[in-house]
Design a protein around this motif. Sequence first.
Motif, PDB file in Angstrom:
ATOM      1  N   LEU A 246      -0.724  -1.909   6.025  1.00  0.00           N
ATOM      2  CA  LEU A 246      -1.587  -3.218   5.091  1.00  0.00           C
ATOM      3  C   LEU A 246      -3.192  -3.155   5.384  1.00  0.00           C
ATOM      4  O   LEU A 246      -3.622  -3.050   4.308  1.00  0.00           O
ATOM      5  N   VAL A 279       2.539 -10.496   0.017  1.00  0.00           N
ATOM      6  CA  VAL A 279       3.046  -9.881   1.356  1.00  0.00           C
ATOM      7  C   VAL A 279       3.400 -10.779   2.524  1.00  0.00           C
ATOM      8  O   VAL A 279       4.058 -11.438   2.296  1.00  0.00           O
ATOM      9  N   THR A 309       5.345  -4.944   4.596  1.00  0.00           N
ATOM     10  CA  THR A 309       4.667  -4.059   5.168  1.00  0.00           C
ATOM     11  C   THR A 309       5.052  -2.765   4.653  1.00  0.00           C
ATOM     12  O   THR A 309       4.282  -2.519   4.410  1.00  0.00           O
ATOM     13  N   THR A 313       3.348  -1.751   0.688  1.00  0.00           N
ATOM     14  CA  THR A 313       1.852  -0.743   0.887  1.00  0.00           C
ATOM     15  C   THR A 313       2.808   0.927   0.365  1.00  0.00           C
ATOM     16  O   THR A 313       2.300   1.973   0.634  1.00  0.00           O
TER      17      THR A 313
END
Length: 483
Positions: A246, A279, A309, A313
């Motif tokens: 994150l 998220v 996550t 990402t």
Amino acid sequence: MNKPMVAYIIGRLMQIEALLLFFPIVVSLIYRESIRYSLSFLVVALVTGIIGYLFTKKQPVVKNLYAKEGFVIVSLSWIVLSFFGALPFVLNGDIPSLTDAIFETTSGFTTTGASILDDVEALSRSSLFWRSFTHLIGGMGVLVFALAVLPHMESETVHIMKAEVPGPTFGKIVSRLSKSAQILYYIYILFTIIVIAALFLAGMPLFDAIIHAFGVAGTGGFSMRNGSIAPYDNVVIEVILGIGMLVFGANFNLYFLALTRHFKEVFKSEELKWYLGFVGGAIILITVQLSMTAYGHREALRHSFFSVTSIMTTTGFSTDNFNTWPLFSRMILLFTMFIGGMAGSTGGGIKVSRVAILIKTAFSELQRNAYPNRLVSVHFEHKAIEGKMLKAIANYLIVYIMVFACVLLLISLEVDDFTSSFSAVAANFNNIGPGFGVVGPDSSYSFFSPLNKIVLSISMIMGRLEILPILILFSPGIWRKRA
């Protein structure tokens, strides 16, 4: 086209890569590996360095660079570095096929994390290190790194930075471009060291911690275990990696603002709120379904947090085979694949800022149609978005869809399964790695033909550079002299 200057900068980057190739040599010596491993990296380092020296032996008389040269330099640099970075794998025999080695190295530099290796644990320590080290190099951008260590290139590289830094806008955090690059890299390395230390203290062996920290930093996802993070079966390690992903998926300019105590500007960041909102929303939705169908509440939250996550990402680590999850949860993950990280992060995807602006634009269009006489403008980060920016984002999305469709058609000739072919393109184009179906987290890309491996390698670079630099590189007349 200023060809001498293009060749000169490519040569400088090759010299940098030659120096970086000495790191796996040190690893090979530490672990007392067979001489062929250290020799493979040494030979490639020498060849790369010599070619780079020949390119830089004579400094160009005209040093002016324009947008066209910037795009060409960025495109060529990623292709050249991926090619030469693949050669040690071929020479030492860990990845005998040149096509496979190029795919693996391109995946590393672009921080995609897709792999052709069915047994990654069979690699030597030096190969494992170089494979993941490419994540660290490519995370912030190889040319951002070059600007950080070659500050005298300041006046010539603004177009290079604009072409390489991901996101709809580009900006300096301080007045000097080279100083901006240096600050970003200081933050980048500091966070990487923190992740290494945290993983080590959580019980992960030091070498493993370094490898996985490189994957987190570059949001790449290469692991040294066949089951990715699952074999460690450690909740603390998973939490550290999840938080790390994150952190590296956020805009690094925010960390500079935090370090300079501009906390109000950090908390006011609208993109950060959208990022955390996406998220958080995905984690909640998937946790609810998994707790109702497959796991207890804690396990559902554990796997949902880590997978969201990782995919959001565009890192690609895994603790569970989400290929077996219910369709709704898989679709949520698929949506996060396309959203990606924040602009100015090491993550891939379309970027949170673009998605947020597109959503706001859609709602503003509804308002304009409902209230024709009302003046409706799109605001983002507390500023009105200009028509030029909206047009640029819309055009990017159109080009994105067109290129995605073309790559999908090529892949579909070989993979006769829509879920697998679509997710394979999405996972590589958005620099994620694992997809669904035959390219799930427990599988590899080894079964693809050499042609499609090259196609996917190019799509990785296109996704990392946000398409335009590669398209411009192959545009007719790009190498013509400037009038």
